[in-house]
Scaffold this active site. Structure first.
Site, PDB file in Angstrom:
ATOM      1  CG  MET A 337      43.906  29.424  43.430  1.00  0.00           C
ATOM      2  SD  MET A 337      44.389  28.191  42.210  1.00  0.00           S
ATOM      3  CE  MET A 337      45.994  27.711  42.794  1.00  0.00           C
ATOM      4  CG  ASP A 356      35.333  32.510  51.555  1.00  0.00           C
ATOM      5  OD1 ASP A 356      35.021  33.708  51.585  1.00  0.00           O
ATOM      6  OD2 ASP A 356      35.897  31.986  50.577  1.00  0.00           O
ATOM      7  CD  GLU A 415      47.700  37.969  43.935  1.00  0.00           C
ATOM      8  OE1 GLU A 415      47.373  37.282  44.905  1.00  0.00           O
ATOM      9  OE2 GLU A 415      48.789  37.849  43.368  1.00  0.00           O
ATOM     10  CE  LYS A 420      47.042  37.541  48.212  1.00  0.00           C
ATOM     11  NZ  LYS A 420      46.329  36.278  48.160  1.00  0.00           N
ATOM     12  CG  HIS A 463      52.638  30.277  43.136  1.00  0.00           C
ATOM     13  ND1 HIS A 463      53.324  30.505  41.981  1.00  0.00           N
ATOM     14  CD2 HIS A 463      51.342  30.615  42.867  1.00  0.00           C
ATOM     15  CE1 HIS A 463      52.500  30.939  41.055  1.00  0.00           C
ATOM     16  NE2 HIS A 463      51.299  31.018  41.570  1.00  0.00           N
ATOM     17  CG  ASN A 513      53.053  32.833  37.129  1.00  0.00           C
ATOM     18  OD1 ASN A 513      52.727  31.879  36.420  1.00  0.00           O
ATOM     19  ND2 ASN A 513      52.383  33.172  38.203  1.00  0.00           N
TER      20      ASN A 513
HETATM   21  P1  NAD Z   1      38.863  33.328  44.069  1.00  0.00           P
HETATM   22  O1  NAD Z   1      38.315  34.660  43.822  1.00  0.00           O
HETATM   23  O2  NAD Z   1      38.289  32.155  43.363  1.00  0.00           O
HETATM   24  O3  NAD Z   1      38.766  32.998  45.627  1.00  0.00           O
HETATM   25  C1  NAD Z   1      39.086  33.902  46.632  1.00  0.00           C
HETATM   26  C2  NAD Z   1      38.239  33.543  47.856  1.00  0.00           C
HETATM   27  O4  NAD Z   1      38.706  34.280  48.955  1.00  0.00           O
HETATM   28  C3  NAD Z   1      36.764  33.868  47.700  1.00  0.00           C
HETATM   29  O5  NAD Z   1      36.004  32.715  48.033  1.00  0.00           O
HETATM   30  C4  NAD Z   1      36.545  34.998  48.685  1.00  0.00           C
HETATM   31  O6  NAD Z   1      35.243  34.976  49.258  1.00  0.00           O
HETATM   32  C5  NAD Z   1      37.596  34.694  49.711  1.00  0.00           C
HETATM   33  N1  NAD Z   1      37.950  35.881  50.503  1.00  0.00           N
HETATM   34  C6  NAD Z   1      38.167  37.137  50.076  1.00  0.00           C
HETATM   35  N2  NAD Z   1      38.454  37.931  51.114  1.00  0.00           N
HETATM   36  C7  NAD Z   1      38.442  37.168  52.231  1.00  0.00           C
HETATM   37  C8  NAD Z   1      38.653  37.400  53.613  1.00  0.00           C
HETATM   38  N3  NAD Z   1      38.956  38.616  54.070  1.00  0.00           N
HETATM   39  N4  NAD Z   1      38.575  36.364  54.457  1.00  0.00           N
HETATM   40  C9  NAD Z   1      38.258  35.137  54.014  1.00  0.00           C
HETATM   41  N5  NAD Z   1      38.032  34.857  52.722  1.00  0.00           N
HETATM   42  C10 NAD Z   1      38.113  35.849  51.844  1.00  0.00           C
HETATM   43  O7  NAD Z   1      40.429  33.452  43.815  1.00  0.00           O
HETATM   44  P2  NAD Z   1      41.480  32.304  43.466  1.00  0.00           P
HETATM   45  O8  NAD Z   1      41.605  32.182  42.002  1.00  0.00           O
HETATM   46  O9  NAD Z   1      41.171  31.113  44.293  1.00  0.00           O
HETATM   47  O10 NAD Z   1      42.838  32.976  43.974  1.00  0.00           O
HETATM   48  C11 NAD Z   1      43.159  33.095  45.336  1.00  0.00           C
HETATM   49  C12 NAD Z   1      44.621  33.440  45.500  1.00  0.00           C
HETATM   50  O11 NAD Z   1      45.407  32.462  44.843  1.00  0.00           O
HETATM   51  C13 NAD Z   1      45.032  34.773  44.882  1.00  0.00           C
HETATM   52  O12 NAD Z   1      46.036  35.341  45.702  1.00  0.00           O
HETATM   53  C14 NAD Z   1      45.603  34.398  43.549  1.00  0.00           C
HETATM   54  O13 NAD Z   1      46.541  35.306  43.064  1.00  0.00           O
HETATM   55  C15 NAD Z   1      46.273  33.093  43.904  1.00  0.00           C
HETATM   56  N6  NAD Z   1      46.478  32.155  42.777  1.00  0.00           N
HETATM   57  C16 NAD Z   1      45.536  31.984  41.820  1.00  0.00           C
HETATM   58  C17 NAD Z   1      45.740  31.102  40.794  1.00  0.00           C
HETATM   59  C18 NAD Z   1      44.696  30.875  39.733  1.00  0.00           C
HETATM   60  O14 NAD Z   1      45.009  30.259  38.716  1.00  0.00           O
HETATM   61  N7  NAD Z   1      43.485  31.321  39.938  1.00  0.00           N
HETATM   62  C19 NAD Z   1      46.936  30.383  40.738  1.00  0.00           C
HETATM   63  C20 NAD Z   1      47.874  30.553  41.746  1.00  0.00           C
HETATM   64  C21 NAD Z   1      47.641  31.442  42.772  1.00  0.00           C
END
Ligand code: NAD
Length: 732
Positions: A337, A356, A415, A420, A463, A513
């Protein structure tokens, strides 16, 4: 000042200029037709005028018909709306036909005055239908200009002769992408396809020169000349036969018969091709009337054009907050995302810091934009310079210090509330006091996450949907403490990145959702009941859902579904209603049938990940019942389960504006677009019938179909959602 004005030059050319006062782009209104006709009459009658050029006083020619007018035409047409609409359309045909015949003798085809159009830029819809009625179309060499007939995209079709003329000009096969898909082209491509005639530096000068030198034969349209044959063949010519049979199959395959406009367009083309031109126009007008009379066209125009645009222009933005456009954006988490959010923001010209945990992870997130840009360059969609500029706006980092000066942060880390909360605190330590913090969480309550912030009134949900660069909707979620400036900031940001926002209040799964999960669950429930999976999937597609519920859960993955189910069950305790669904998904999870990514789910997949039919393993575990339900019942279950959730979201105050409920549903999860959205659909079938169906479905399938009090109340008062809530008023 009027929309059209005329200037007669000493050279004998009358130039009619379209320049709607106070608008950046011309749109056609009902009154303007009369003005245009009056000027054409005057020029044709004036002996000093040798030819006419129609052009625009703006940098584009026209954006089309004023769709607000189309939406109102039916109401304006009085007691006999079909008659009123048909007469109005035939009047437009008459004026355009007058332009096309240009005063020539109908028998000898001599003595007419040449009429050309000069397009300085974009010409869409009626903005191309008028030129198509003239004798020659000149366009400026402006690669940014868009030329085409996009009507089908909002549930209508070109009904001012564009359909009939284009098919007679280029043939049914060649015209089909422009008519059936609303394909738009730049001027050079439009000329190559035969939509327009010339691309020149100065279209007005070239058009004037042409009208002064054109001969009688140059201004007779092929279909008005003797011996005209339709390019590619009329329906009963062997080649034409192939085209029409193929087109019919293709349109039905793509639209499943739920989009009345596509079918009506095809009928107008087919029937029109069998008769003389003027009769074909009349047929086109009848089919166009049919489409305008169908509730789908009004609902689609309302949601996909009028209300979508209103939301994009800030209809729900707090009015007294100054411009909050983002200058420097921080994106936390460079995963799927975060990488997408960084890309769309950099594309919009915003400086982005992509952070990151490790620099390598941040760099990997930035590489997503680099790959995307490289593809754009190789496909000639952007230049290398523009791609480099875009990439230079993204700074990949692992240091919070780089977030200094950011005025908006969007967090997309794991998540997990703890993670967070950590990043929220770390950001607060380095950013300015007025920085707005947004979370992209899909499931965690915003008001809870805001507790980690120093300034909960500056904390908000933004979102995004995946894939970020493709999905048009962004859901903005207000927590309990979220203030107006945070809402304005989020809206201004979404406007910068050219997406469509809806603003909702904080509740489990927000809005999109909340409605899509019951759709998926209903599909899975039916599998457990022994309904044939093919029936479930086909019923969904036949009612206009882009993906069946089982395909959708395969795409989003079974383990995600199982994770959400466990978390929801834990949060709801005894009130949790989806045990029957869980039984199926936990079994699938146990079997490793996790969906497309595991190449096994409700569908089987080949080694390339392509779907290879519904899974026999699933059918063996959940055998099909001897008696299968009626397809309409399956469709009602699938549509009601989503729509009732939308009504409850409105009742609960999660949705504050019904326009957002409908626009969000179509753009967010593809709710049957022909319907205009779930609330429009309920209005279309009528609240009394909807309430009655709820009672029947609830009696057979359980309380999830119980009629919400609001719907019951509408049924009793005889109102619809749009009548009661006026398209703008809040629900509460
Ligand atoms: P992902 O696992 O692909 O990416 C998460 C990233 O965050 C990773 O690169 C990780 O290294 C980084 N990270 C973790 N902890 C960290 C920290 N303390 N500091 C900095 N970086 C950190 O996950 P995603 O699918 O991109 O989802 C991210 C968020 O978006 C979640 O909250 C998820 O619920 C939300 N989301 C996801 C989707 C989807 O379809 N995947 C859709 C809408 C919202």
């Amino acid at each position: 000042m009027t929309d059209f004005t005329m200037e007669k030059g000493a050279d004998g050319v009358a130039v009619i200029t379209w320049d709607v006062p106070g608008k950046s782009m011309n749109v056609m209104t009902l009154e303007a037709w009369d003005v245009l006709e009056g000027l054409v009459d005057e020029a044709l009658a004036d002996e000093a005028v040798k030819g006419i050029v129609i052009t625009s006083g703006k940098d584009s020619f026209a954006g089309g018909m004023d769709l607000n007018v189309i939406a109102k035409m039916k109401e304006m047409a009085g007691d006999d709306p079909a008659r009123g609409l048909f007469d109005g359309i035939m009047n437009a045909h008459r004026i355009l036909r007058k332009i096309e015949r240009a005063g020539m003798d109908p028998k000898t085809l001599k003595g007419g005055k040449p009429i050309a159009t000069a397009l300085p830029g974009t010409a869409l819809g009626i903005g191309l239908e008028i030129p198509l009625a003239t004798h020659r179309i000149f366009a400026a060499d402006n690669p940014k200009a868009k030329i085409g007939l996009p009507e089908i995209m909002v549930g209508i079709f070109p009904g001012a002769g564009g359909t009939t003329r284009l098919v007679r000009k280029m043939g049914a096969m060649a015209a089909s992408p422009f008519l059936l898909e609303g394909k738009l082209s730049d001027p050079k491509k439009a000329k190559a396809a035969g939509l327009i005639d010339e691309v020149v530096a100065d279209p007005l000068a070239a058009a004037k020169e042409w009208v002064l030198s054109a001969k009688d034969a140059d201004i007779v349209k092929p279909w008005d000349a003797k011996g005209y044959k339709m390019p590619g063949g009329a329906p009963y010519h062997p080649a034409g036969f192939m085209t029409f049979v193929g087109a019919s199959a293709m349109v039905n395959g793509k639209t499943k018969g739920v989009y009345p406009a596509a079918k009506a367009l095809l009928s107008a083309v087919y029937e029109g091709a069998l008769v003389p031109f003027d009769t074909a126009l009349k047929i086109e007008a009848r089919w166009f009337t049919h489409v305008l009379m169908h509730p789908s066209s009004g609902a689609m125009i309302r949601s996909l054009f009028i209300n979508k645009e209103a939301l994009e222009k800030g209809a729900v933005r707090p009015a007294d907050v100054s411009d909050q456009r983002v200058r420097k954006l921080g994106v936390l988490g460079a995963g799927m995302m975060g990488a997408g959010i960084a890309l769309v923001s950099a594309q919009a010209g915003i400086e982005v810091v992509l952070l990151d945990r490790e620099l390598a992870a941040a760099e990997k997130g930035k590489a997503y934009s680099a790959d995307y840009a490289a593809k754009g360059v190789s496909r000639k969609k952007i230049t290398q310079d523009k791609a480099d500029e875009m990439l230079a706006r993204i700074t990949a980092t692992a240091s919070y210090d780089d977030l200094k000066g950011c005025d908006l942060i969007v967090e997309a880390v794991f998540e997990d509330p703890k993670v967070k909360a950590e990043v929220t605190k770390a950001v607060d330590a380095v950013t300015d006091a007025d920085c707005i913090f947004a979370t992209n969480t899909s499931t965690l309550p915003i008001s809870d996450l805001a507790k980690a912030s120093k300034n909960p009134e500056q904390f908000i949900g933004i979102h995004f949907f995946s894939p970020v660069e493709k999905m048009l909707l962004v859901e903005i979620i207000k927590g309990k403490a979220t203030g107006d400036r945070a809402v304005a900031k989020a809206l201004d940001f979404v406007r910068q990145i050219r997406k469509t926002p809806i603003v909702v209040n904080d509740a489990r799964f927000f809005y999109a959702n909340r409605c899509i999960i019951p759709y998926i669950n209903e599909g899975i429930r039916m599998v457990a009941e022994g309904v044939a999976p093919a029936l479930i999937e086909n019923a969904a597609k036949m009612v206009g859902m882009p993906l069946g519920p089982l395909q959708l859960v395969d795409e989003t993955s079974i383990d995600l579904g199982a994770k959400i189910a466990r978390a929801t069950r834990a949060a709801m305790g005894d009130a949790y209603p989806d045990g029957a669904v869980d039984e199926v998904i936990f079994w699938m999870e146990g079997e490793g049938r996790l969906g497309r990514k595991a190449r096994a789910g409700f569908y089987d997949y080949d080694e390339k990940g392509k779907r290879a039919g519904l899974s026999a393993a699933v059918s063996a575990k959940y055998p099909q019942a001897a008696e299968q339900p009626d397809v309409t019942e399956v469709q009602h279950r699938l549509l009601f389960v989503q729509s009732l959730e939308a009504v409850r979201a409105l009742e609960d105050g999660v949705l504050m504006d019904i326009r957002e409920g409908d626009v969000g549903a179509i753009l967010g999860w593809g709710f049957a677009p022909w319907s205009g959205g779930p609330l429009s659909w309920l209005d279309m079938i009528g609240a009394p019938y909807a309430a009655e169906r709820c009672d029947e479905l609830a009696a057979t399938f359980g309380p999830r179909f119980a009629c919400p009090a609001l719907l019951r109340d509408l049924a009793e008062s005889g109102e619809g959602f749009y009548e009661r809530f006026g398209g703008a008023k809040a629900a509460a």
